[in-house]
Design an enzyme around this catalytic site. Structure first.
Site, short mmCIF file in Angstrom:
data_model
loop_
_atom_site.label_atom_id
_atom_site.label_comp_id
_atom_site.label_asym_id
_atom_site.label_seq_id
_atom_site.Cartn_x
_atom_site.Cartn_y
_atom_site.Cartn_z
NE ARG A 63 -10.14 0.88 0.24
CZ ARG A 63 -9.23 1.48 -0.56
NH1 ARG A 63 -9.20 1.19 -1.85
NH2 ARG A 63 -8.37 2.35 -0.07
CG HIS A 116 -2.64 0.16 -4.56
ND1 HIS A 116 -3.57 -0.18 -3.61
CD2 HIS A 116 -1.42 0.04 -3.96
CE1 HIS A 116 -2.95 -0.49 -2.48
NE2 HIS A 116 -1.65 -0.37 -2.67
CD GLU A 178 -3.46 3.99 -6.44
OE1 GLU A 178 -4.30 3.58 -7.28
OE2 GLU A 178 -3.63 3.93 -5.21
#
Length: 313
Positions: A63, A116, A178
Site C-alpha cells: 500500500r 483506486h 474506486e
C-alpha cells in the site's frame, strides 16, 4: 442543496494517477499501459498525463512504504523542509505537488483522476469532495448515465471534522475513482474494464464540454459520509468481533437500527445503534483495519447542478 460553482474556462490539463496505493493494481496496470500507448486517453486540445504516483510501493506491491500517500497532501506536509528524515511518501507528495500543483494555485492541473481499488463490494464508485461543484456533479451525472445499467455510486466525503488530504486534492477538480471488490495485489478483468470505461466517459465529457456542448441542469443521488465505525475491541485494543455475514458485501444497501453488524467468535451478534437508516460503505475494507474502520455510515442525498457551458464557445 443547490450548487453554486459554474465552470466556464475550458479544461486544459488532466492527470490520471495510478499506484497511489501500490497494491491496488487496476490503476497501476492501466497507467503503465497508457504510458506506453496513450491513444485511448487522448482528446483533441487536451493534455492528458498518466502518472505512477508511488513507484516504490508499486515495485513492492504494498500500500505504501512509510505512510499513506493519500493522506499527506496538507499544507503542513507539503511545506516541510526536504530532508532524508521525512517519510518517503511526504517527500513524494512534495514532488507530485511540484509537478501537478502547487495546490490551490492558478498553475495546478485542472483535473486529477486518482484510480483506486477496494476489497469492499462497492462496484463503480466516484468520490466527490465538494457538494457545490457543478462541473463535477455534471461529469458524474454523465458517467453514471453512460455506464447504465451498470450501477455507479457517488461517495461525498465532505465533512466538518473528517479531513482527507488526498493526492488528487492538488487539482482544481479532484476525482477519486474506486472500483471493487478486488483483493490487494490481484487483477480482475471485469474490474479493469469498468475502471477503463469510467475514465473513457469522463474524458469524453471533458471533450464535449471543451467543444462547447451545453449540459442542462441535473440532479444526482450521493451518499454522504456521517461517521466511521470501528470494530469492537477488547481491553488490549484487539479486534473482538468481525463483520456479520448479513452485512458483508452489502455496501450501499440500507442498514436499519437493530440490524446485525458484528459477530463475536462465541456467536454473539452486535447490532446497529442509532435511530436512522444508514448506508454502509467500505465494508470490511482490508486496508482500513490499520485505520480502525470497519465501515463508514453514509446518508443519502440529492445534489443539483446548474447548467454548464464552456466560455470558449
Amino acid at each position: 442543496m443547490t450548487s453554486r460553482h459554474v465552470a466556464e474556462e475550458p479544461i486544459k490539463k488532466v492527470a490520471i494517477f495510478g499506484g497511489t496505493h501500490g497494491n491496488e493494481l487496476t490503476g497501476v496496470f492501466l497507467v503503465k499501459h497508457w504510458l506506453e500507448d496513450g491513444a485511448e486517453i487522448q482528446r483533441a486540445g487536451l493534455e492528458v498525463k498518466p502518472f505512477i504516483t508511488n513507484p516504490r510501493a508499486v515495485k513492492k506491491c504494498s500500500r505504501y512504504i512509510d505512510c499513506d500517500l493519500n493522506r499527506v497532501f496538507d499544507f503542513e506536509n507539503l511545506g516541510k523542509n526536504r530532508s532524508e528524515d521525512l517519510p518517503y511518501e511526504v517527500r513524494r507528495a512534495q514532488e507530485i505537488n511540484h509537478l501537478f500543483g502547487p495546490k490551490d494555485s492558478e498553475d495546478s492541473y485542472d483535473i486529477i483522476f486518482d484510480l483506486h481499488n477496494t476489497t469492499s463490494n462497492m462496484g463503480c464508485t466516484l468520490i466527490l469532495e465538494d457538494s457545490k461543484n457543478d462541473f463535477l456533479i455534471q461529469m458524474f451525472h454523465y458517467i453514471k448515465t453512460c455506464l447504465a445499467p451498470l450501477p455507479c455510486y457517488i461517495y461525498l466525503i465532505e465533512h466538518p471534522s473528517l479531513k482527507y488530504a488526498t493526492t488528487r486534492s492538488i487539482a482544481r477538480y479532484p476525482v477519486g475513482i474506486e472500483v471493487g471488490p478486488q483483493p490487494q495485489g490481484v487483477l480482475r478483468a471485469d474490474i479493469l474494464d469498468q475502471m477503463r470505461k469510467m475514465i473513457k466517459h469522463a474524458l469524453d465529457f471533458i471533450h464535449h464540454f471543451n467543444e462547447g456542448k451545453e449540459f442542462p441542469s441535473c440532479a444526482i443521488e450521493v451518499y454522504k459520509i456521517m461517521e466511521k465505525v470501528d470494530y469492537p475491541r477488547n481491553e488490549s485494543g484487539e479486534i473482538a468481533a468481525f463483520i456479520h455475514p448479513n452485512l458483508q458485501d452489502q455496501d450501499w444497501k440500507p442498514l436499519d437500527p437493530g440490524a446485525p453488524v458484528f459477530l463475536t467468535l462465541d456467536g454473539k451478534t452486535i447490532t446497529l445503534d442509532g435511530d436512522c437508516t444508514v448506508y454502509p460503505v467500505f465494508v470490511n475494507e482490508a486496508a482500513y483495519y490499520e485505520k480502525k474502520e470497519a465501515f463508514a455510515k453514509t446518508t443519502k442525498l440529492t445534489l443539483n447542478a446548474k447548467r454548464i457551458c464552456s466560455s470558449s464557445h
